[in-house]
Design a protein around this motif. Sequence first.
Motif, PDB file in Angstrom:
ATOM      1  N   ALA B  44       0.526   6.236  21.421  1.00 63.89           N
ATOM      2  CA  ALA B  44       1.085   5.936  20.101  1.00 63.89           C
ATOM      3  C   ALA B  44       0.016   6.154  19.024  1.00 63.89           C
ATOM      4  CB  ALA B  44       1.608   4.507  20.050  1.00 63.89           C
ATOM      5  N   PRO B  46      -2.188   8.700  18.271  1.00 61.59           N
ATOM      6  CA  PRO B  46      -2.102   9.915  17.438  1.00 61.59           C
ATOM      7  C   PRO B  46      -0.849   9.935  16.563  1.00 61.59           C
ATOM      8  CG  PRO B  46      -1.833  10.435  19.792  1.00 61.59           C
ATOM      9  CD  PRO B  46      -2.314   9.020  19.696  1.00 61.59           C
ATOM     10  N   VAL B  47       0.260   9.377  17.059  1.00 60.35           N
ATOM     11  CA  VAL B  47       1.500   9.373  16.267  1.00 60.35           C
ATOM     12  C   VAL B  47       1.316   8.502  15.028  1.00 60.35           C
ATOM     13  CG1 VAL B  47       3.946   8.773  16.262  1.00 60.35           C
ATOM     14  CG2 VAL B  47       2.912   9.715  18.331  1.00 60.35           C
ATOM     15  N   THR B  49      -1.511   7.524  13.644  1.00 58.49           N
ATOM     16  CA  THR B  49      -2.522   8.124  12.765  1.00 58.49           C
ATOM     17  C   THR B  49      -1.907   9.225  11.910  1.00 58.49           C
ATOM     18  OG1 THR B  49      -4.148   7.701  14.488  1.00 58.49           O
ATOM     19  CG2 THR B  49      -4.794   9.213  12.727  1.00 58.49           C
ATOM     20  N   ALA B  50      -1.150  10.119  12.543  1.00 63.51           N
ATOM     21  CA  ALA B  50      -0.556  11.244  11.806  1.00 63.51           C
ATOM     22  C   ALA B  50       0.403  10.717  10.739  1.00 63.51           C
ATOM     23  CB  ALA B  50       0.181  12.169  12.779  1.00 63.51           C
ATOM     24  N   LEU B  51       1.215   9.725  11.088  1.00 64.23           N
ATOM     25  CA  LEU B  51       2.184   9.208  10.119  1.00 64.23           C
ATOM     26  C   LEU B  51       1.481   8.434   9.004  1.00 64.23           C
ATOM     27  CD1 LEU B  51       5.100   8.073  12.464  1.00 64.23           C
ATOM     28  CD2 LEU B  51       4.950  10.134  11.060  1.00 64.23           C
TER      29      LEU B  51
END
Lengths: 382, 58
Positions: B44, B46-47, B49-51
Amino acid sequence: MLTRSSIKHWYLIHKWTSLICTAFMLLLCLTGLPLIFSDEIDRALGYSVTPPDLPETAERADLDAIISAAKARRPGDAVQFIVADPDEPDLWFVRMAENVAAAKPSAFYAFDARTGDYLYQYPLDQGVMNIMLRLHVDMFAGLWGTLFLGLMGLLLVASLVSGVVLYGPFMRKLAFGAVRRKQSTRLKWLDLHNLLGIATLVWFLVVGATGVINTLATPIFGQWQSGELADMTAPYRTMPPVREPGSVQKALDAARTVAPDMSLGFIAFPGNGFAGPRHFVAFMQGNSPLTSKLLKPVLIDAQTGGVVETRELPWYVTALLISKPLHFGDYGGLPLKIIWALLDILSIAVLGSGLYLWLKKRNVSIEARLDALPNEKEKDCA
Amino acid sequence: MKTSLTGIQIWAMPVLLGLVSTGGLTAALLFDGIGDAVSWIALAAPVVTALWYGVRRT
């Protein structure tokens, strides 16, 4: 620090590997999204079977009776495999085909492992999910389609690696995650492309590389069949193939004696590519999370029901077996599948933004863009 | 003109995210139960962080 000319070379690698593979990767990411949930979707559509509630029993039906029942349903066809599912210990699955060696199945039955009752026939080659699967696996173009997608996957890996190399020079003056929203749409999407690309990098690399390995399944198993398996059955080469194999229950019992702490994955019937002309092969699985993904073949004489030999699979088949869960994301329950889907959507955004950046700037040379790098930042600071 | 960031400044977060992702991909493969939970949290990262950086308004 990269020199200007090496940045230019890496940029060209990134541009061309991406351009060639992007359309196919978009197809794979889009069709892969529902495929992550294929178990759940099949269950929701009713393409699944739940063993009936029975009082707790250690009773197991005789496998030979199940085989006879399956044959009675399709008298002209041959049984190719008996398959077990560790998640459904009360079910046996029987795969049938026109002949034991055929590539395509004609039926896939579920039987109750306790009573031996016939329960369900799975629909084959139909429905929306089947179209998704075929588009994802071979674009309806058979082995060559699969190998072509493998080549596109290799280009994706090259594109991701070159993208990482370019991340350094492009982020020289930008803090991690900075997105320049106010200057131009293109700059905003460049920053988002870099952010999403670097955040999802390891997942995308692993899913891409394991996808490439999966495209090689046919040649990998072919190598095992013509190498190890042929070697194991070599002493029997001059003997005629068995016409009526003996008891498969006896074969399974024999396999369990040499692999007592393992459970059955599947049994291939004599004459199938995964067995020998005179032999069953029982593929046994371990019981830990990792070893349950691996297989150990046990060669069993189809007439006497005795174990002939067992050998660990070679490294290249093991690599393929480990690649499967790492590509499908089906090894950590529903939450992992949901995260897999979110990462897949972010990857679609990386592909889409990359395509957009190329469309926007394809008439501007990399030199002009490199010259513009510090200036863009200056404006930002001003 | 702002001076260039150092290699550590540029690469700290990418390397951290890469290591966490690798741990997440491996955990559920090696261990049931706790391994699954570790993989959910780690992947979760990277998800989120990206969001977080992708949608925030500065």
